[in-house]
Design a protein around this motif. Structure first.
Motif, PDB file in Angstrom:
ATOM      1  N   PHE A 164       0.829  -1.200   0.000  1.00 49.61           N
ATOM      2  CA  PHE A 164       0.000   0.000   0.000  1.00 49.61           C
ATOM      3  C   PHE A 164       0.871   1.260   0.000  1.00 49.61           C
ATOM      4  O   PHE A 164       0.666   2.173  -0.807  1.00 49.61           O
ATOM      5  CB  PHE A 164      -0.943   0.024   1.205  1.00 49.61           C
ATOM      6  CG  PHE A 164      -1.523   1.382   1.453  1.00 49.61           C
ATOM      7  CD1 PHE A 164      -2.563   1.852   0.674  1.00 49.61           C
ATOM      8  CD2 PHE A 164      -0.993   2.210   2.430  1.00 49.61           C
ATOM      9  CE1 PHE A 164      -3.076   3.117   0.867  1.00 49.61           C
ATOM     10  CE2 PHE A 164      -1.497   3.484   2.622  1.00 49.61           C
ATOM     11  CZ  PHE A 164      -2.540   3.936   1.840  1.00 49.61           C
ATOM     12  N   PHE A 165       1.843   1.319   0.923  1.00 51.58           N
ATOM     13  CA  PHE A 165       2.658   2.541   1.001  1.00 51.58           C
ATOM     14  C   PHE A 165       3.515   2.722  -0.247  1.00 51.58           C
ATOM     15  O   PHE A 165       3.734   3.846  -0.698  1.00 51.58           O
ATOM     16  CB  PHE A 165       3.528   2.530   2.264  1.00 51.58           C
ATOM     17  CG  PHE A 165       2.765   2.962   3.476  1.00 51.58           C
ATOM     18  CD1 PHE A 165       2.476   4.299   3.672  1.00 51.58           C
ATOM     19  CD2 PHE A 165       2.316   2.051   4.402  1.00 51.58           C
ATOM     20  CE1 PHE A 165       1.754   4.719   4.784  1.00 51.58           C
ATOM     21  CE2 PHE A 165       1.587   2.453   5.514  1.00 51.58           C
ATOM     22  CZ  PHE A 165       1.312   3.791   5.705  1.00 51.58           C
TER      23      PHE A 165
ATOM     24  N   VAL B 106       2.694   1.794  -3.342  1.00 51.74           N
ATOM     25  CA  VAL B 106       1.870   2.225  -4.472  1.00 51.74           C
ATOM     26  C   VAL B 106       1.262   3.601  -4.228  1.00 51.74           C
ATOM     27  O   VAL B 106       1.250   4.449  -5.114  1.00 51.74           O
ATOM     28  CB  VAL B 106       0.748   1.196  -4.756  1.00 51.74           C
ATOM     29  CG1 VAL B 106      -0.191   1.712  -5.843  1.00 51.74           C
ATOM     30  CG2 VAL B 106       1.350  -0.127  -5.175  1.00 51.74           C
ATOM     31  N   PHE B 107       0.778   3.861  -3.007  1.00 48.41           N
ATOM     32  CA  PHE B 107       0.019   5.095  -2.803  1.00 48.41           C
ATOM     33  C   PHE B 107       0.799   6.213  -2.122  1.00 48.41           C
ATOM     34  O   PHE B 107       0.280   7.304  -1.957  1.00 48.41           O
ATOM     35  CB  PHE B 107      -1.275   4.805  -2.049  1.00 48.41           C
ATOM     36  CG  PHE B 107      -2.273   4.081  -2.903  1.00 48.41           C
ATOM     37  CD1 PHE B 107      -3.061   4.774  -3.810  1.00 48.41           C
ATOM     38  CD2 PHE B 107      -2.377   2.704  -2.851  1.00 48.41           C
ATOM     39  CE1 PHE B 107      -3.965   4.108  -4.625  1.00 48.41           C
ATOM     40  CE2 PHE B 107      -3.276   2.036  -3.655  1.00 48.41           C
ATOM     41  CZ  PHE B 107      -4.064   2.738  -4.551  1.00 48.41           C
TER      42      PHE B 107
ATOM     43  N   VAL C 250       4.916   5.720  -5.314  1.00 49.87           N
ATOM     44  CA  VAL C 250       4.707   5.846  -6.759  1.00 49.87           C
ATOM     45  C   VAL C 250       4.248   7.261  -7.134  1.00 49.87           C
ATOM     46  O   VAL C 250       4.773   7.846  -8.086  1.00 49.87           O
ATOM     47  CB  VAL C 250       3.726   4.761  -7.272  1.00 49.87           C
ATOM     48  CG1 VAL C 250       3.286   5.056  -8.692  1.00 49.87           C
ATOM     49  CG2 VAL C 250       4.367   3.390  -7.194  1.00 49.87           C
TER      50      VAL C 250
END
Lengths: 309, 325
Positions: free
Chosen positions: B49-50, B52-53, B56
């Motif tokens: 999660f961290f 990608v969000f 990235v």
């Protein structure tokens, strides 16, 4: 002499009762008067606007149009009309869905990550990940890169776009992790020696012992999801999928009239002002309902996070 | 990166939960990874999660150096170097947004920042714990309301057809509307911010006050210090470390001046009074389609924030206080 000894014990007794140290003298009367006035002013400033909005949402059409300081005649027409028209109800349903699903997923993901990062000495690489997670508290990529990401993931116009991009808050994760690390180790040690796996320990021992912190963090997440506004504005164009905060903004602040908000076809619709007030109340009520539970714990929650973070 | 050193002391407690300490030294990295393989199943979803969000999107900031359009995508959009930044500095709208941001930030700093300290001192001086708790319950509440709700409520009280306007027109003073007055808008913004968060802000100061040893007050009282002097010489010095810390952290966010709050009210008072850097990014980029220019403005804002935190931290350390890292 006799009056002094007669007075002193009573004062001492009063102070003991209030748990105050003996050297602390009560403030003079005029100062206490000023303090009381200031405090009453603060409480009224904070509460009266909310009380006024709630009261006006129940005001009779005549009084609402006349604009009174506090209504004396009441009517439920505004709420009847709102529950007849679909938009506000859809908004409430969307918000409820996002809040329930989002809170569950956020809490699960945060607790798992917190447990996974609770033994950085033993688990190679986990300290690096912890630092990377903590670093996100100090920067964010900005509106446009986030928008482009959500768009390229195909989440635009989906309620998932209100959940997934904010799934785990680093701050909440750290608070849960601190709680995990302060759990009594004996039980966990014993389970580990008996050959229990990490998942078993997590589900059977750690989570049941951590109910207080999970409750607070769950409430924090829930309030966050319920209050989601900007992400919905950014990611959701379809009015059918608007959460209640966007509905509120449209019908109260932007002044669009609520479609289909009438009590019955042969009756004039309730005045716009009571409708607006009623939408505000409906958007606020869930917060007011969880607030007493929240309030019991949040001082602790905020401080654990603040001290460590 | 700023947290690297603050994170380290926490690690000490982490080892307690592990068994088989003496054997660990001989285990190779691969063996250790294998032994803790189940722990990675806990870490993986959150770490993904961290990545990608949070990380990235950081890369997405390259748009600031491109003439980006969503239609062409990242690979099809041409690089333009610093052109977007040059465009920002020549844009009168950015100047307005920057000026508004700085004025609001300054007003927040002098009014909204000390407000919780004053309230905490006032509540702390109350003798009755019951009254104290009741007042706390009331003043914490607005923190949990969304900006949409708060502005809607303020609109109903201070707006054109609102409570105050009705009262005043009853006394012969018509036309009151504090919500659309561009001249006083910045003060209104600060007042709303205080209304929402003054109570919440007191929590951390209460904790700091509770951490001051009672015998200091007693010693001061025995030496004849009045209640005011005890506040001045004991309480205030006692909360200086927390205040410095919060001030430094606030400086990093100083250019983030209530984004939702301003976005919601901009239609009522106009862009001249209510455009700030964040709303500029939103209107220019997401609505206006000038992705490159808007991202450049956002990136610049982030960079200024980082520089401010780092320099404030350095100054705090130079003055003999404690920084955040």
């Amino acid at each position: 002499m006799s009056t002094a000894t007669a007075e002193l014990p009573r004062e001492v007794r009063q102070r003991r009762k209030a748990g105050l140290p003996p050297w602390l003298n009560p403030a003079p009367l005029w100062l206490r008067g000023i303090k009381a006035a200031v405090i009453v002013a603060i409480v009224v400033t904070m509460l009266y606007p909310l009380v006024y909005v709630i009261a006006m949402s129940f005001a009779s059409p005549q009084q609402a149009r006349a604009g009174v300081v506090f209504p004396t005649e009441y009517s439920l027409d505004a709420y009847r009309a709102i529950f007849n028209g679909g938009t506000v109800v859809t908004g409430l349903q969307n918000s409820l869905w996002v809040t329930v699903v989002g809170t569950f997923l956020s809490l699960t993901a945060s607790a798992m990550l917190a447990w996974g990062l609770s033994r950085t000495k033993d688990v190679p690489g986990s300290k690096f990940i912890l630092i990377m997670v903590l670093a996100t508290m100090f920067f964010s990529a900005g509106i446009i890169p986030n928008f482009l990401l959500v768009k390229s993931l195909g989440l635009l116009d989906s309620l998932w776009s209100l959940i997934i991009p904010g799934l785990v808050s680093a701050f909440n994760m750290i608070v849960i992790r601190n709680f995990f690390m302060n759990l009594p180790t004996e039980l966990i040690e014993a389970a580990r020696i008996d050959g229990a796996g990490e998942w078993r320990i997590f589900l059977r021992i750690v989570l049941p012992l951590s109910k207080p912190v999970l409750a607070v963090m769950g409430l924090f997440y829930a309030v966050g999801y319920w209050n989601t506004y900007f992400n919905a504005l950014l990611y959701i164009n379809d009015a059918e999928k608007w959460p209640i905060q966007v509905v509120l903004q449209q019908y109260v602040l932007a002044g669009v009239s609520i479609p289909g908000a009438t009590v019955s076809p042969d009756q004039p619709p309730p005045p716009g002002i009571t409708l607006q007030m009623a939408v505000i109340v409906l958007a606020t009520v869930p917060i007011l309902l969880v607030y007493p539970f929240l309030q019991r714990y949040f001082t602790k929650g905020v401080l654990t996070g603040a001290i460590k973070g | 990166m700023t947290v690297k050193t603050t994170a380290v002391p926490e690690q000490r407690g982490a080892g307690r939960a592990s068994g088989a300490a003496p054997k660990r030294r001989k285990a190779t990295l691969r063996q250790r990874i294998w032994r803790e393989r189940w722990m990675y199943t806990f870490i993986a979803p959150g770490a993904l999660f961290f990545l990608v969000f949070a990380y990235v999107p950081m890369l997405g900031n390259v748009v600031a150096f491109m003439d980006y359009s969503p239609f062409r995508g990242f690979s099809g959009s041409p690089w333009v170097g610093m052109q977007n930044f040059v465009a920002i500095f020549n844009d009168p709208e950015v100047v307005t947004a920057l000026r508004n941001t700085l004025v609001i930030a300054f007003l927040q700093l002098i009014f909204a920042f000390p407000a919780p300290i004053a309230l905490a001192l006032l509540l702390d001086s109350l003798m009755s714990n019951r009254v104290k708790r009741m007042v706390q319950t009331v003043v914490y509440l607005p923190h949990f309301l969304s900006w949409v709700i708060i502005i809607s409520v303020w609109q109903q009280v201070l707006g054109g057809g609102g409570l105050v306007a009705n009262l005043l027109s009853g006394w012969g003073m018509g036309g009151f509307d504090a919500m659309t007055n561009a001249d006083t808008f910045k003060l209104l913004v600060v007042a709303q911010a205080i209304w929402k968060d003054v109570g919440w802000g007191t929590i951390i100061f209460f904790a700091a006050i509770a951490g001051i040893p009672q015998d200091r007050y007693e010693a001061a009282a025995v030496d004849g210090a009045s209640a005011w002097r005890r506040i001045w010489h004991v309480t205030l010095p006692g909360i200086i470390p927390v205040t410095t810390l919060l001030l430094i952290l606030n400086l990093g966010n100083i250019l983030t001046v209530g984004f939702e709050q301003l976005l919601l009210q901009q239609p009522m008072v106009g862009a001249d009074a209510a455009q700030v850097l964040d709303t500029f990014v939103y209107f220019r980029g997401v609505l206006g389609g000038e992705w490159g220019v808007a991202t450049a403005a956002g990136l610049l804002k982030g960079a200024i924030g980082t520089v401010l935190v780092l320099s404030a931290n350095k100054i705090a350390k130079k003055l003999g206080g404690e920084g955040i890292y």
